[in-house]
Design an enzyme around this catalytic site. Structure first.
Site, PDB file in Angstrom:
ATOM      1  N   SER A 272       0.846  -1.192   0.000  1.00  0.00           N
ATOM      2  CA  SER A 272       0.000   0.000   0.000  1.00  0.00           C
ATOM      3  C   SER A 272       0.879   1.239   0.000  1.00  0.00           C
ATOM      4  O   SER A 272       2.033   1.201   0.456  1.00  0.00           O
ATOM      5  CB  SER A 272      -0.886   0.005   1.244  1.00  0.00           C
ATOM      6  OG  SER A 272      -1.512   1.261   1.412  1.00  0.00           O
TER       7      SER A 272
ATOM      8  N   TYR B 133      -3.831  -0.405   9.909  1.00  0.00           N
ATOM      9  CA  TYR B 133      -3.537  -0.735   8.516  1.00  0.00           C
ATOM     10  C   TYR B 133      -2.109  -0.339   8.156  1.00  0.00           C
ATOM     11  O   TYR B 133      -1.359  -1.101   7.541  1.00  0.00           O
ATOM     12  CB  TYR B 133      -4.544  -0.025   7.622  1.00  0.00           C
ATOM     13  CG  TYR B 133      -4.483  -0.397   6.163  1.00  0.00           C
ATOM     14  CD1 TYR B 133      -4.984  -1.610   5.716  1.00  0.00           C
ATOM     15  CD2 TYR B 133      -3.937   0.481   5.231  1.00  0.00           C
ATOM     16  CE1 TYR B 133      -4.946  -1.946   4.372  1.00  0.00           C
ATOM     17  CE2 TYR B 133      -3.901   0.160   3.884  1.00  0.00           C
ATOM     18  CZ  TYR B 133      -4.404  -1.059   3.454  1.00  0.00           C
ATOM     19  OH  TYR B 133      -4.355  -1.380   2.125  1.00  0.00           O
TER      20      TYR B 133
END
Length: 304
Positions: free
Chosen positions: A186, A199
């Site tokens: 990510s 996250y």
């Protein structure tokens, strides 16, 4: 603000952009109305006869990658928790002339991951390529308000699940004389925003795993690379759509956030575009690429 107050904000139309911002930054936003890359690209032969394993391929980037690898001639074994969706992806690939097998597995469970890899290898050999894609994300929540159970679930899926997949894939690749391991990372590996602590921590862990595994396995002709998507059109954001918001309001909210958050291209990626990057990195064209995390973000990071 307490969690109940934050929930009220998330559920309001006014707070929808904020909700999209928290959810979308790390590669989980959605945007309707763009042509699919899969509809534009024809089939090829880059991966003819190759065995490909993919985790988390019942939707989103994993699904797009399974379809793309199969279109390029690969034999694809993929897993996910949602059997109905998995069977649908398997059927779609086979009806298009590709070869794929769905195997139900939960990457949070070591026994499931080991079984998935063993069964996939038993069916298709290899693996020549693995894409460890399974991941989840919470609605944006301040760190001190994340429950222990939520933290553990994100960590177990996004980083421990990658570790487990690598643990069982690497011995087969070493025995076979090499391979490529891809991980869906990510842009949160490089920068983050408020409300994404769990996250971001997990995706930063992906950076370390990729670097360590690349160093340990280069002598065995195994490359390890992370694909780091920015805002991407997947179903994950829609699961957190505020109640009472119309389709058009939701579409406009996502489009507005994309315009604000992706400074260069002013839009979100399609899953097929991220899959295309993964296929390129898995190909011989990137034979000297290992130990890195490659952003595919439409210029998102450039504007931070």
């Amino acid at each position: 603000m307490g969690r109940s107050g934050k929930t009220d904000v998330l559920m309001s139309r006014r707070g929808a952009v904020g909700a999209a911002a928290g959810l979308a930054f790390g590669g989980t936003a959605a945007m309707a109305g763009t042509a699919r890359a899969a509809d534009r690209d024809g089939g090829g032969e880059r991966f003819r006869g190759k065995s490909v394993l993919i985790t988390g391929a019942t939707s989103g980037i994993g699904r797009a990658a399974a379809i793309a690898f199969a279109r390029e001639g690969a034999k694809v074994a993929f897993c996910g928790r949602r059997e109905r969706l998995g069977r649908a992806v398997e059927r779609e690939i086979r009806e298009s002339g590709g070869e794929a097998t769905y195997l139900k597995a939960d990457v949070r469970r070591p026994r499931d991951v080991r079984s998935f890899v063993e069964r996939a290898v038993g069916r298709y050999g290899g693996p020549d390529i693995a894409l460890n894609n399974a991941g989840i994300q919470l609605p944006f929540t301040d760190l001190h308000e994340v429950s222990i159970e939520e933290w553990d679930d994100v960590a177990s899926t996004n980083i421990r699940g990658v570790f487990l997949a690598m643990k069982y894939q690497i011995p087969y690749m070493r025995e076979a004389g090499g391979g490529v391991i891809l991980v869906t990372g990510s842009t949160n590996q490089f920068a983050t925003r408020t409300g994404l602590a769990s996250y971001t921590a997990a995706k930063n862990g992906v950076t370390g795993l990729v670097q360590a595994a690349a160093l340990e396995n280069a002598a065995h002709h195994i490359r390890v690379v992370a694909v780091a998507p920015g805002m991407t059109d997947t179903e994950m954001l829609d699961a957190h759509r505020p109640e009472g918001i119309s389709d058009e309001e939701w579409r406009l909210t996502k489009a507005a956030f994309a315009e604000q958050g992706v400074d260069a291209m002013k839009r979100m990626a399609e899953p097929e575009e991220i899959a295309a990057a993964a296929l390129a990195l898995a190909s011989d064209a990137f034979a000297f690429q290992t130990g890195t995390s490659v952003p595919v973000d439409g210029g998102q990071l450039a504007g931070l």
